[in-house]
Motif scaffolding. Structure first.
Motif: not given
Ligand SMILES: Cc1cc2nc3c(=O)[nH]c(=O)nc-3n(C[C@H](O)[C@H](O)[C@H](O)COP(=O)(O)OP(=O)(O)OC[C@H]3O[C@@H](n4cnc5c(N)ncnc54)[C@H](O)[C@@H]3O)c2cc1C
Length: 637
Positions: A23-28, A335, A627-629
């Motif tokens: 959920k928190n990886k975003k664009k990583d 990060k 997935n947060g989206r």
């Protein structure tokens, strides 16, 4: 290249970590893999319910593919046998897995403390397979006991001993106490033929609980469930036919062992990592780091210390919070951010002893028995919601409440009967048709064109004339003869006969029911609301009558199409509630109340669009959560 993160173990800690990363990886640029020796996640806290035949085994295992569907997490079903920390390798029988970051979350296993015969002859309660083995063994004991003539062997077969009076042991023996009732009936034994014994070396049961809860549980187990509680008693030896303690020998074919925890076998093999205590758990710092900065560990396999250097108990909350905390720190490391101290906060404990008794201590408060039972359901439903969305909690509650297999009381036997959804299909259609018809009739009567509501309600704009007053004053119209009046002030329930008159002649007579809400000295809530809101202006009247007509049409279409049928049925009940509290309803429409209730129980899943809509909506919500989206299109299964 993507950072490779491997999570070893899909228990409470591993799953919490994987979902957090996803959920928190975003664009990583991250590849997340979770490896487990089983293709499923086991709800360890519910093992005793399978062992005690309360629920089916399928209710405590959840497919990992299901949990991680629609996420970017790769699931591998393999058993890791060894580590190579220098090369960053996990090694199984056939494959080697490479990682950049590793989270070890392999849980714990039973400890036997070198007690002679224990490992060979006991029944540990630690895994999905263990719980089934215990359940089948208990059935087998009863079966065999009913077939033999040897009294002492029969007594041995019907003596069940649980080693360990912590949460697991107490919950296990509580389940047994419940289950033996139907078993005795089935195999022709008296309850007094069966011995239930629990042994612990400590001076009290459930030592993590407060004194009052301990005493209450002890009393309930001894007095209500007939369990023998042997405290300050050490198991010294186990043979195939008896448990030998430092105080006595107990003839039995069953010792269920719940008394010891040791760190996961594989964590034990991680020789280079530091271990602590007799349980040989992995040592981690406040960030869940092991001695290697890219290797983390969480859950039962670690000794995670509080501010007083005391290890947190091996519990689900500890596992979830250390798992998620470790995942957060893996992301921080990727990060280039600072590591964050993991603050574990335990909110409480609860123990269920059979179906009808539980004690709990939540945030320092002791809850009553009924609330403790409710809390247990809520906590588990919440956990399943986290990992499986609504379908997870719905399935759990169904398994626990509706599909429960154990002895049931009269009321439970009746409310747990199941019915195929398609039986309600014709009723749903008819109910939908009636609402649609009502709506269309109103349109044809001009409800969209001019004010009609006052007439329909038997009221005049600005002031009220009761329908029976109209009837009383003329020889044509409606006469109401009440024969049942229950005036509770908050609700005034009226049942009577409504007779339609034409020039003094009765042309129709029907039973009629009305509920007046907050009825005080001639003032009643609904007429007041109608007068001051709906009938205060022509615009208001038009707005309300158009809304009612549209609602009838929408409810009708929802029920006909089986679209969000539950909400359609609730809408149907609300419309009826509105009519019963304003105009009253006649006996030929009362059936709609019962039809609406019947349609709420999944009637749209059979020959209705809910068959597709409900799983799809669940999938969208679950995917959003994991997935947060928001995602609306999915690959075909
Ligand atoms: C019977 C029982 C009742 C309990 N009741 C409660 C309770 O009421 N409340 C409470 O808070 N806690 C309770 N607990 C404790 C709680 O279940 C644990 O604290 C929790 O399961 C720890 O989670 P975990 O992720 O560390 O380990 P686990 O949930 O045990 O998961 C470990 C995972 O690692 C996998 N694994 C292990 N070795 C390997 C390997 N070599 N290769 C691949 N995969 C591997 C396993 O298959 C498993 O899926 C209970 C425990 C038991 C056994």
């Amino acid at each position: 290249m993507a950072h490779r993160v491997i999570i070893l173990g899909a228990g409470y800690a591993g799953i919490a970590a994987a979902l957090y990363l996803n959920k928190n990886k975003k664009k990583d640029d991250l590849s997340i893999t979770i490896i487990d020796k089983n293709p499923y996640h086991t709800l360890l806290t519910e093992l005793h319910e399978v062992a005690g035949n309360r629920v089916d085994e399928e209710s405590i295992r959840i497919s990992l593919e299901d949990i991680f569907s629609d996420t970017d997490i790769r699931v591998i079903n393999d058993e890791i046998k060894d580590f190579d920390f220098q090369k960053n390798h996990l090694i199984s029988s056939n494959l080697v897995y490479k990682y950049d970051y590793l989270l070890i979350a392999v849980g714990s296993s039973p400890a036997y403390y070198g007690i002679e015969g224990l490992k060979e002859y006991c029944y540990p309660l630690w895994s999905y397979e263990d719980s089934i083995k215990i359940r089948e063994h208990i059935k087998d004991c009863f079966r065999r006991a009913s077939q033999i003539n040897d009294d002492s062997e029969r007594a041995r077969l019907l003596t069940f001993v649980v080693g360990g009076a912590g949460f697991t042991g107490v919950e296990m023996i509580g389940e047994l106490a419940q289950w033996i009732k139907p078993l005795c009936r089935r195999y022709g034994f008296e309850r007094s033929d069966v011995r239930l014994v629990i042994i612990d070396m400590l001076p009290e049961i459930l030592s993590l609980l407060d004194k009052k809860s301990i005493e209450k549980s002890h009393k309930y187990m001894e007095k209500k469930l007939g369990i023998e509680i042997h405290l300050e008693t050490k198991v010294q030896k186990l043979t195939e036919a008896k448990v030998i303690t430092d105080k006595q020998e107990i003839d039995t074919r069953t010792l269920i062992w719940t008394a010891g925890v040791s760190c996961g076998d594989i964590a034990g093999h991680a020789e280079e990592l530091e271990k602590v205590g007799g349980q040989q758990c992995l040592r981690v710092d406040e960030y869940c780091h092991t001695i290697y900065k890219h290797i983390y560990a969480a859950g039962d396999c670690v000794s995670f210390l509080d501010d007083n250097n005391k290890p947190f108990p091996a519990m689900v909350e500890t596992a979830l919070q250390t798992g998620e905390g470790a995942a957060k720190n893996i992301l921080n490391a990727i990060k280039g951010k600072k590591q964050e101290k993991i603050n574990v906060e335990l909110h409480g404990t609860m123990v269920c002893i059979g179906n009808y008794f539980a004690v709990s201590n939540i945030m320092g408060k002791r809850l009553p028995v009924w609330l403790s039972i409710v809390m247990k359901y809520l906590v588990n439903a919440h956990y399943l919601y986290q990992i499986m969305g609504l379908r997870g909690s719905a399935k759990y509650l169904k398994d626990e409440i509706v599909h429960r297999k154990q002895d049931k009381n009269f009321f439970e036997k009746h409310y747990t009967r199941k019915m195929q959804a398609w039986w309600a299909f014709p009723l749903r259609l008819f109910l939908g048709y009636m609402w649609l018809y009502e709506g269309i009739i109103k349109i044809t009567e001009g409800w969209f064109n001019g004010p009609k509501l006052a007439e329909f309600l038997g009221m005049r704009r600005g002031y009220e004339i009761a329908a029976d007053a109209v009837a009383a004053a003329t020889s044509s119209g409606l006469r109401i003869d009440n024969f049942f009046n229950l005036d509770l002030k908050i609700f005034h329930i009226i049942i009577g006969h409504a007779t339609r008159l034409m020039e003094g002649v009765e042309i129709a007579k029907n039973m009629y029911a009305k509920i007046e809400i907050l009825d005080f000295r001639g003032w009643s809530l609904m007429p007041w609301m109608i007068k001051s809101l709906a009938l205060s202006s022509q615009g208001g009247e038009m707005f309300f009558q158009i809304t009612i007509t549209l609602l009838e049409i929408i409810v009708g279409l929802m029920l006909l199409g089986g679209v969000f049928t539950f909400f359609g049925s609730v809408g149907s009940l609300l419309l009826i509630a509105m009519f019963v509290t304003t105009t009253g309803i006649y006996d030929y429409t009362w059936w709609m109340v019962f039809a609406s209730i019947a349609a709420m129980g999944g009637a749209g899943r059979a020959f209705g669009l809910d068959y597709w809509i409900i799983p799809y909506v669940n999938r969208v919500l679950e995917s959003k959560k994991k997935n947060g989206r928001l995602r609306l299109i999915f690959k075909k299964d």
